[in-house]
Write a protein that holds these residues in place. Structure first.
Motif, PDB file in Angstrom:
ATOM      1  N   UNK A  44       0.844  -1.233  -0.026  1.00  0.00           N
ATOM      2  CA  UNK A  44      -0.392  -0.139  -0.059  1.00  0.00           C
ATOM      3  C   UNK A  44       0.895   1.241  -0.021  1.00  0.00           C
ATOM      4  N   UNK A  45       2.479   0.843   0.048  1.00  0.00           N
ATOM      5  CA  UNK A  45       3.496   1.849   0.081  1.00  0.00           C
ATOM      6  C   UNK A  45       3.948   2.671   1.627  1.00  0.00           C
ATOM      7  N   UNK A  46       3.077   1.765   2.124  1.00  0.00           N
ATOM      8  CA  UNK A  46       3.936   2.666   3.705  1.00  0.00           C
ATOM      9  C   UNK A  46       5.330   1.842   3.973  1.00  0.00           C
ATOM     10  N   UNK A  47       6.156   2.203   5.069  1.00  0.00           N
ATOM     11  CA  UNK A  47       7.149   1.824   5.017  1.00  0.00           C
ATOM     12  C   UNK A  47       6.989   1.371   6.300  1.00  0.00           C
ATOM     13  N   UNK A  48       7.616  -0.150   6.308  1.00  0.00           N
ATOM     14  CA  UNK A  48       7.072  -0.992   7.453  1.00  0.00           C
ATOM     15  C   UNK A  48       8.747  -1.104   8.801  1.00  0.00           C
ATOM     16  N   UNK A  49       8.340  -0.910   9.759  1.00  0.00           N
ATOM     17  CA  UNK A  49       9.896  -0.743  10.050  1.00  0.00           C
ATOM     18  C   UNK A  49      10.122  -1.927  10.973  1.00  0.00           C
TER      19      UNK A  49
END
Length: 187
Positions: free
Chosen positions: A166-171
């Motif tokens: 979805x375009x989010x960056x997960x850390x």
């Protein structure tokens, strides 16, 4: 008052030689008002039936449905050629397609990569994955920003950063060895 309003706009249109540029009469204004109210109510009912996922950014096919529904709504509201029933039918068909595709992808998980991009590892164990970053069009500053925002720390305290579908960056701060493949399979 209303006749003065329409007369004022008609004079401006005549001055510029462009009839119906600013005002097309009260009938079209009333049509747009009524269609907007009805379509708004219909959309609320349809989204209640099909679920709010139809207008979120969970997946590529959800996004396509959302954009297309928005286009149908705007066309239905302002174009005389598209009546309320035609707009409603188009929205229902799009919601059914989106709902059906999400059911198919849920049932047969092997189809998921065809309907959605897979996550991409852009940072792993202190190293930027430049190949993935170029493909995803993500730069180091965006990754650093996600690390600060999502994890409240710096890159030395982070194991991985993934670009989600979805375009989010997960850390990811910690990866236990037995579950490391949950991340490395996207490298």
């Amino acid at each position: 008052m209303l006749s003065w309003f329409s007369s004022f706009f008609t004079q401006i249109e005549n001055f510029f030689g462009t009839p119906k540029l600013l005002f097309d009469g009260w009938q079209s204004t009333a049509r747009i008002t009524l269609t907007t109210i009805l379509l708004y109510i219909i959309l609320i009912v349809l989204l209640k039936i099909f679920g709010s996922r139809s207008v979120s950014s969970f997946s590529v096919y959800d996004m396509i449905a959302t954009i297309t529904i928005g286009s149908v709504i705007s066309s239905t509201l302002v174009l005389k050629e598209i009546n309320l029933i035609n707009g409603m039918v188009a929205i229902v068909v799009l919601l059914i397609l989106q709902f059906s595709l999400s059911k198919v992808v849920t049932k047969w998980e092997g189809l998921y990569p065809f309907a959605n991009p897979t996550p991409k590892v852009v940072f792993y164990k202190g190293e930027f994955k430049t190949g993935s970053m170029k493909k995803a069009r993500v730069n180091k500053e965006e990754i650093y920003s996600a690390i600060r925002r999502e994890a409240g720390t710096t890159s030395d305290n982070v194991e991985a950063v993934l670009l989600e579908p979805n375009g989010d960056l997960s850390v990811i701060k910690n990866i236990s060895p037995e579950y490391e493949n949950e991340i490395t399979k996207y490298m």
